[in-house]
Design a protein around this motif. Sequence first.
Motif, PDB file in Angstrom:
ATOM      1  N   VAL A   8      -9.737  17.462  65.217  1.00  0.00           N
ATOM      2  CA  VAL A   8      -8.528  16.884  64.640  1.00  0.00           C
ATOM      3  C   VAL A   8      -8.321  17.444  63.240  1.00  0.00           C
ATOM      4  O   VAL A   8      -9.222  17.417  62.414  1.00  0.00           O
ATOM      5  N   SER A   9      -7.122  17.949  62.982  1.00  0.00           N
ATOM      6  CA  SER A   9      -6.844  18.539  61.684  1.00  0.00           C
ATOM      7  C   SER A   9      -6.886  17.463  60.603  1.00  0.00           C
ATOM      8  O   SER A   9      -6.602  16.301  60.842  1.00  0.00           O
ATOM      9  N   LEU A  10      -7.272  17.847  59.387  1.00  0.00           N
ATOM     10  CA  LEU A  10      -7.398  16.921  58.281  1.00  0.00           C
ATOM     11  C   LEU A  10      -6.303  17.173  57.258  1.00  0.00           C
ATOM     12  O   LEU A  10      -5.749  18.271  57.170  1.00  0.00           O
ATOM     13  N   GLY A  11      -6.006  16.144  56.475  1.00  0.00           N
ATOM     14  CA  GLY A  11      -5.005  16.295  55.436  1.00  0.00           C
ATOM     15  C   GLY A  11      -5.364  15.444  54.234  1.00  0.00           C
ATOM     16  O   GLY A  11      -6.161  14.526  54.318  1.00  0.00           O
ATOM     17  N   THR A  12      -4.771  15.758  53.104  1.00  0.00           N
ATOM     18  CA  THR A  12      -5.040  15.025  51.879  1.00  0.00           C
ATOM     19  C   THR A  12      -4.081  13.854  51.758  1.00  0.00           C
ATOM     20  O   THR A  12      -2.870  14.013  51.872  1.00  0.00           O
ATOM     21  N   LEU A  13      -4.646  12.676  51.548  1.00  0.00           N
ATOM     22  CA  LEU A  13      -3.861  11.462  51.366  1.00  0.00           C
ATOM     23  C   LEU A  13      -4.360  10.804  50.087  1.00  0.00           C
ATOM     24  O   LEU A  13      -5.425  10.196  50.061  1.00  0.00           O
ATOM     25  N   GLY A  14      -3.592  10.977  49.021  1.00  0.00           N
ATOM     26  CA  GLY A  14      -4.071  10.501  47.734  1.00  0.00           C
ATOM     27  C   GLY A  14      -5.285  11.296  47.309  1.00  0.00           C
ATOM     28  O   GLY A  14      -5.236  12.517  47.225  1.00  0.00           O
ATOM     29  N   LYS A  15      -6.403  10.609  47.083  1.00  0.00           N
ATOM     30  CA  LYS A  15      -7.631  11.264  46.633  1.00  0.00           C
ATOM     31  C   LYS A  15      -8.611  11.507  47.772  1.00  0.00           C
ATOM     32  O   LYS A  15      -9.732  11.940  47.537  1.00  0.00           O
ATOM     33  N   PRO A  19      -8.322  12.419  58.623  1.00  0.00           N
ATOM     34  CA  PRO A  19      -7.571  12.913  59.773  1.00  0.00           C
ATOM     35  C   PRO A  19      -6.089  12.573  59.609  1.00  0.00           C
ATOM     36  O   PRO A  19      -5.749  11.494  59.103  1.00  0.00           O
ATOM     37  N   ARG A  20      -5.238  13.468  60.018  1.00  0.00           N
ATOM     38  CA  ARG A  20      -3.806  13.262  59.839  1.00  0.00           C
ATOM     39  C   ARG A  20      -3.236  12.247  60.827  1.00  0.00           C
ATOM     40  O   ARG A  20      -2.083  11.838  60.696  1.00  0.00           O
ATOM     41  N   VAL A  21      -4.036  11.819  61.784  1.00  0.00           N
ATOM     42  CA  VAL A  21      -3.636  10.744  62.699  1.00  0.00           C
ATOM     43  C   VAL A  21      -4.323   9.460  62.252  1.00  0.00           C
ATOM     44  O   VAL A  21      -5.550   9.360  62.266  1.00  0.00           O
ATOM     45  N   GLY A  22      -3.525   8.483  61.835  1.00  0.00           N
ATOM     46  CA  GLY A  22      -4.044   7.186  61.448  1.00  0.00           C
ATOM     47  C   GLY A  22      -3.569   6.126  62.431  1.00  0.00           C
ATOM     48  O   GLY A  22      -2.938   6.427  63.450  1.00  0.00           O
ATOM     49  N   LEU A  23      -3.859   4.872  62.123  1.00  0.00           N
ATOM     50  CA  LEU A  23      -3.509   3.769  63.018  1.00  0.00           C
ATOM     51  C   LEU A  23      -2.623   2.760  62.307  1.00  0.00           C
ATOM     52  O   LEU A  23      -3.027   2.156  61.304  1.00  0.00           O
ATOM     53  N   GLY A  24      -1.423   2.565  62.822  1.00  0.00           N
ATOM     54  CA  GLY A  24      -0.546   1.512  62.348  1.00  0.00           C
ATOM     55  C   GLY A  24      -0.932   0.203  63.023  1.00  0.00           C
ATOM     56  O   GLY A  24      -0.964   0.123  64.250  1.00  0.00           O
ATOM     57  N   CYS A  25      -1.248  -0.806  62.230  1.00  0.00           N
ATOM     58  CA  CYS A  25      -1.835  -2.038  62.774  1.00  0.00           C
ATOM     59  C   CYS A  25      -0.839  -3.185  62.936  1.00  0.00           C
ATOM     60  O   CYS A  25      -1.223  -4.269  63.397  1.00  0.00           O
ATOM     61  N   GLY A 299      -3.681  15.103  67.538  1.00  0.00           N
ATOM     62  CA  GLY A 299      -4.018  15.965  66.413  1.00  0.00           C
ATOM     63  C   GLY A 299      -4.607  17.287  66.825  1.00  0.00           C
ATOM     64  O   GLY A 299      -4.719  18.213  66.011  1.00  0.00           O
ATOM     65  N   SER A 300      -4.984  17.411  68.089  1.00  0.00           N
ATOM     66  CA  SER A 300      -5.583  18.649  68.591  1.00  0.00           C
ATOM     67  C   SER A 300      -4.629  19.440  69.487  1.00  0.00           C
ATOM     68  O   SER A 300      -5.022  20.454  70.047  1.00  0.00           O
ATOM     69  N   VAL A 301      -3.413  18.961  69.634  1.00  0.00           N
ATOM     70  CA  VAL A 301      -2.418  19.681  70.441  1.00  0.00           C
ATOM     71  C   VAL A 301      -1.686  20.659  69.530  1.00  0.00           C
ATOM     72  O   VAL A 301      -0.937  20.261  68.637  1.00  0.00           O
ATOM     73  N   HIS A 302      -1.929  21.941  69.723  1.00  0.00           N
ATOM     74  CA  HIS A 302      -1.297  22.959  68.884  1.00  0.00           C
ATOM     75  C   HIS A 302       0.035  23.385  69.472  1.00  0.00           C
ATOM     76  O   HIS A 302       0.130  23.731  70.660  1.00  0.00           O
ATOM     77  N   LEU A 303       1.058  23.363  68.633  1.00  0.00           N
ATOM     78  CA  LEU A 303       2.379  23.842  69.033  1.00  0.00           C
ATOM     79  C   LEU A 303       2.736  25.052  68.182  1.00  0.00           C
ATOM     80  O   LEU A 303       2.660  24.995  66.947  1.00  0.00           O
ATOM     81  N   SER A 304       3.128  26.130  68.831  1.00  0.00           N
ATOM     82  CA  SER A 304       3.579  27.304  68.096  1.00  0.00           C
ATOM     83  C   SER A 304       4.952  27.028  67.498  1.00  0.00           C
ATOM     84  O   SER A 304       5.636  26.063  67.862  1.00  0.00           O
TER      85      SER A 304
END
Length: 335
Positions: A8-15, A19-25, A299-304
């Motif tokens: 799963v690709s990672l991203g910066t969120l604040g500090k 993972p760029r996929v989170g969970l809305g609760c 997060g692991s599905v790559h789209l060109s």
Amino acid sequence: MIETRNTVSLGTLGKRTVPRVGLGCMGMSEFYGPSDDAENLRVLSRAIELGYVHFDTSDMYGNGANERLLGRFVKTVPREKVFLATKFGIVRDADGGMTRGLDGRPEYVREACDRSLERLGLEYVDLYYMHRRDESVPIEETVEAMAELVAAGKVRTLGLSEVSVETLRRAHKVHPIAAIQTEYSLLSREPEAELLLTCKELGVAFVAYSPLSRGLLTTTLKPDDVQKGGDARPFLPRFAGDNFNRNLALVEKLKAFATEKKCTPSQIALAWVLARGEHIHIIPGTRREKYLIENFGAGSVHLSTAEVDRITRAIDVGQVVGARYPEAAMQGIGR
């Protein structure tokens, strides 16, 4: 196609890098019919096992119930394994009714944060959002109060939800804004006009909520699925009357893309959002383990670039019928 946390690709969120996929609760406490907290806690624990780090809540979800649920969950795992975001600013009736107002006064910001921390049982939250803008209060005053919370150690980073580009720029001059949260999906593309580019320019993460358009983009939702007691979707214009069936027909083309990529239509829709920019995060919500796994796998599905363009053209956003919210609920959006 389900992938492991390592892909799963990672991203910066604040500090934090998460993972760029989170969970809305939100749906664990309200808006999508009856819910079982014991099952919700099991799903939240499973999310940690899968590699989820980013969990999103608000003080208004369940009128505090969602924060209390997340508080019970966080006690069961090491604090550093959870990046927890909550929000303030939408004020509900004392009895929990949905008649609501907006409050961005500095004194309210401080009070709301203390109440959230108490419900969560935490000393700090990783990301604190202004849920909706109160136009009666200059954004600078609201953000100054939020910045005081950072200085006090109660909040690590600041965010805004559903604001205009102008408001973001004004807020960012007062204190760095770590994240902007706004609805964004194949059926809701308003952020593409300016907001996505502005976030990228300023180094602000963009957090897309409802990236599956409240289930429409799964292609499996049926009218009967939203008729259970407590489900708020029938009150949303896109689900009202014949709008529901017309919008479902619009997304049928996702099934062909899913077959081609050997994944699900939901994963195609989520991967499309992620492909729109490396600074974009998504927080699809679910109460079921099956979809928890499926969503994280997106997060692991790559789209060109070519595939993204094909999907963009296939789902004609101009044919979407119905607004995101009823007119009354649009208060504070895009301001």
